[in-house]
Write a protein that holds these residues in place. Sequence first.
Motif, PDB file in Angstrom:
ATOM      1  N   TYR A  65       0.823  -1.214   0.000  1.00 19.36           N
ATOM      2  CA  TYR A  65       0.000   0.000   0.000  1.00 19.36           C
ATOM      3  C   TYR A  65       0.854   1.260   0.000  1.00 19.36           C
ATOM      4  O   TYR A  65       1.870   1.353   0.651  1.00 19.36           O
ATOM      5  N   ASP A  69      -0.752   6.204   7.062  1.00 18.50           N
ATOM      6  CA  ASP A  69      -0.817   4.741   7.151  1.00 18.50           C
ATOM      7  C   ASP A  69      -1.509   4.256   8.436  1.00 18.50           C
ATOM      8  O   ASP A  69      -1.528   3.061   8.713  1.00 18.50           O
ATOM      9  N   TRP A  98      -4.672   4.062   9.281  1.00 16.80           N
ATOM     10  CA  TRP A  98      -5.805   3.157   9.041  1.00 16.80           C
ATOM     11  C   TRP A  98      -5.302   1.770   8.658  1.00 16.80           C
ATOM     12  O   TRP A  98      -5.787   0.759   9.150  1.00 16.80           O
ATOM     13  N   TRP A  99      -4.308   1.738   7.801  1.00 17.14           N
ATOM     14  CA  TRP A  99      -3.772   0.452   7.344  1.00 17.14           C
ATOM     15  C   TRP A  99      -3.193  -0.326   8.524  1.00 17.14           C
ATOM     16  O   TRP A  99      -3.429  -1.523   8.666  1.00 17.14           O
ATOM     17  N   ILE A 112      -4.759  -3.876   9.532  1.00 18.14           N
ATOM     18  CA  ILE A 112      -3.885  -5.048   9.351  1.00 18.14           C
ATOM     19  C   ILE A 112      -3.600  -5.707  10.708  1.00 18.14           C
ATOM     20  O   ILE A 112      -3.569  -6.941  10.815  1.00 18.14           O
ATOM     21  N   GLU A 116       3.875  -6.385   5.312  1.00 19.65           N
ATOM     22  CA  GLU A 116       3.411  -5.105   4.757  1.00 19.65           C
ATOM     23  C   GLU A 116       4.529  -4.489   3.919  1.00 19.65           C
ATOM     24  O   GLU A 116       5.652  -4.353   4.403  1.00 19.65           O
ATOM     25  N   ALA A 143       5.056  -1.049   2.276  1.00 19.98           N
ATOM     26  CA  ALA A 143       4.363   0.238   2.238  1.00 19.98           C
ATOM     27  C   ALA A 143       5.349   1.396   2.228  1.00 19.98           C
ATOM     28  O   ALA A 143       6.506   1.241   2.597  1.00 19.98           O
ATOM     29  N   TYR A 200      -2.959  -1.862  -2.924  1.00 17.75           N
ATOM     30  CA  TYR A 200      -3.774  -0.650  -2.910  1.00 17.75           C
ATOM     31  C   TYR A 200      -3.180   0.256  -3.980  1.00 17.75           C
ATOM     32  O   TYR A 200      -1.995   0.630  -3.907  1.00 17.75           O
ATOM     33  N   ALA A 204     -11.771  -5.774   5.553  1.00 17.94           N
ATOM     34  CA  ALA A 204     -11.519  -4.321   5.525  1.00 17.94           C
ATOM     35  C   ALA A 204     -12.764  -3.510   5.173  1.00 17.94           C
ATOM     36  O   ALA A 204     -12.948  -2.397   5.667  1.00 17.94           O
ATOM     37  N   TRP A 209     -11.742   5.194   8.743  1.00 16.41           N
ATOM     38  CA  TRP A 209     -11.048   5.823   7.605  1.00 16.41           C
ATOM     39  C   TRP A 209     -11.320   7.338   7.601  1.00 16.41           C
ATOM     40  O   TRP A 209     -10.400   8.142   7.454  1.00 16.41           O
TER      41      TRP A 209
END
Lengths: 297, 453
Positions: B64, B71, B73-74, B78, B92, B94, B116, B363, B372
Amino acid sequence: MSQQTRRNAFIAVFLLPTFLFFCLFALYPIAKGIHISLFDWSGSSKNKHFIGLDNFRELFNDPIIWTAIKNDYFLVVGKVIGIMLLATFFAIAVTRLRAAGSGFYRSIFFIPNIISVVVIGVLWRYVYNPNLGFLNSFLSLFSKEPVQLTWLGTENLAMWSLLWPSIWAGIGFYMILLIAAILSIPAELYEAADLDGASQSKQFWSMTLPLIWGQIKISILHVVMTTLNGSFIIVWIMTEGGPDNSTQVMGSYLYQMGFRQYHMGYAAAIGVLILTVSLITTLILQLLLNRDTTEMA
Amino acid sequence: MTMKKTLVYGMVFVLLMSLMACGSNNKKSEESSPPATTSVTPSAEPSDSVVEKTGLTGEFEIQYFVGGYGDAWWKEVIAAFQKANPELKIKESAGPKINEQMKPRWIQGTPPDVVYIDGAGSNERQMIDDGQLLDLTEFLKTTTNVDGDKLTDILIAQPTAYEGGKNFTLPLVFGSWGIFYDKAFFQKNGWTAPSNWSEFIETSEKIKASGIPSLIHTGVYPYYINGGLLDSAIVAANGGDGSILTKQANLEAGSFSGDAVKKALGQIVELVDKQLIDKGSVSLNHTDSQAQWLQHKAAFIPNGLWLENEMKKDIPVGFEFGFIPSVAQDAGKNNIVIPYTNTIAIAKDAKNPEAAKAFLEFAFTKANAVRWAELTGALMNIKADLSSSSASGVVKDAMAFFNSDKTTVAPVAVLNADVEKVKQDATVALTIGKINADEWIKRLEDAAAKARK
């Protein structure tokens, strides 16, 4: 083993690492670029389709590439003239003419060379800003109406607006090269010329210029090569090739096609074009500039 | 041993054997079937959820991009997914440069499981054209999220259909293009926010008379004026029917030259002729133009819903963001929302597609949508009640438009990259009077014809 053979072997051993590095970091990427230019490839997938010379056929029918070549040469000619005239003038001023504060000026002129081109691009974008920029504000001091020129957005002005920061950023480096060349000329020659009554102008044309011509030649070649290969950054930072592709140069178009529009094969073909144009231009310049310095004296 | 005792012992033996057999069958079943998807009960705080073990095993990698949405929210989602699947080894990949960093993996055919798609170096359509994404059409027809909601029922924007109705991506972020203005500045000057084209022109003339241009835009990135003004004008001129944008995305011949397109281009030309567009716009990028708009160097700016979040450090005191989805419609007609989405997808060469699908089901919940909005200041593509959330005012305003009967949401249409570039160049050329509407149309029809080959 003869002495000559041992000598050759000795040379070969020392040249080998350099040769290998040259192959790995110069020849291989060039060969790879030429290879990719023969494919229809997005640059982000394992799927490649061999299409022969189709990318090159399309390239020569693409009006944007001709605009880009024209713009590249506009920058080449403009930078060679602008940088070499100004760098030579300032080099003479701080060495032969011993202008007051020479050391200070050397530092000032060199400052743009220690700033990233990206920063220079951003800085000049603000200078040219039509509403808030320094340039329009300054020009407005001399006008009844506020000056609102769109320096980077008007097609006739945009390339000139890109040229000046490129010159400004390059003067210091070449000035330092030329100062070194001027300082390597024996002082006795100038003392003799003074005794003979030669004017400063005569000394410049008959002594200084011929004796630093080698350095000027190298500098011109360097300006040309770095412009053809490196004008991309300043263009991309300041205009991204716009408006409507009017400031596109070959490098920015390569980036556009390869990384924005996912035509990596086509971008590689532009890369091959840049290589070819650079080689031809360098060869022609070598022929034009390859004069014996003593002929000028 | 009596008969009675014999019967009792026999029944106990049979029962024990049955239980052992059942246990044995269960174990066999677990080994032979693919990993089951999750049956987690989510809450507003997924990381603290009480979850049950789901049986997902193996490795699972998610890529992502970390940009304006951060990050947080991710990390939260996760972590909750990991908690729900303790046997799953999650990796991850990212960062702000992740698309470039992961490119060699995609080229070599060893991509992550979930991606993403956002940020520089990513292009959804190109990934589909390159055959890198899993066909999600069947999965999306029936799948439910971990709350038991059918996924497609709770999406604001449905997945974009490619190649005859196939879905390869799922929109995660939902936003809208539109025109932004400062409510406080308008109130102070006695200007009214326009609700149709004639009001827009009328207000713009008043603004111009006050000494500033009406509209400033991001000329270096002309897709802002395309998304915020031209596209909604095209849909409005097409009677509010957004299918015209889908036709353009499908490169249908004539889709760039119909009456609706001509009318919309005429509206842009009207702005140029009446000198309502800031002349310097053509040379401005997004940050320059947005900064000038915040300083009231112009009154309107076409932009996306991320604008307030992006400029939060530079917003002057007293500035009050106002949002209008579209201004080009005739009086009494619906507002047109031109949506944009950032999507999530599963790699065609994913090593653990079951875990990837389970992650999407995990998600895409209303609780995660609220998180989010709170963590990114933007909207997740899930119909969720944000009234009690800490989402920004402009996002809530936009949500009110999306839910209004007087608003038409156009479909998400993604143009071919080459045609998109030609459209951007042509529009910016139109705004400076370099070309006329007919030349715009010719450029686009030619580009579409070339792309169709």
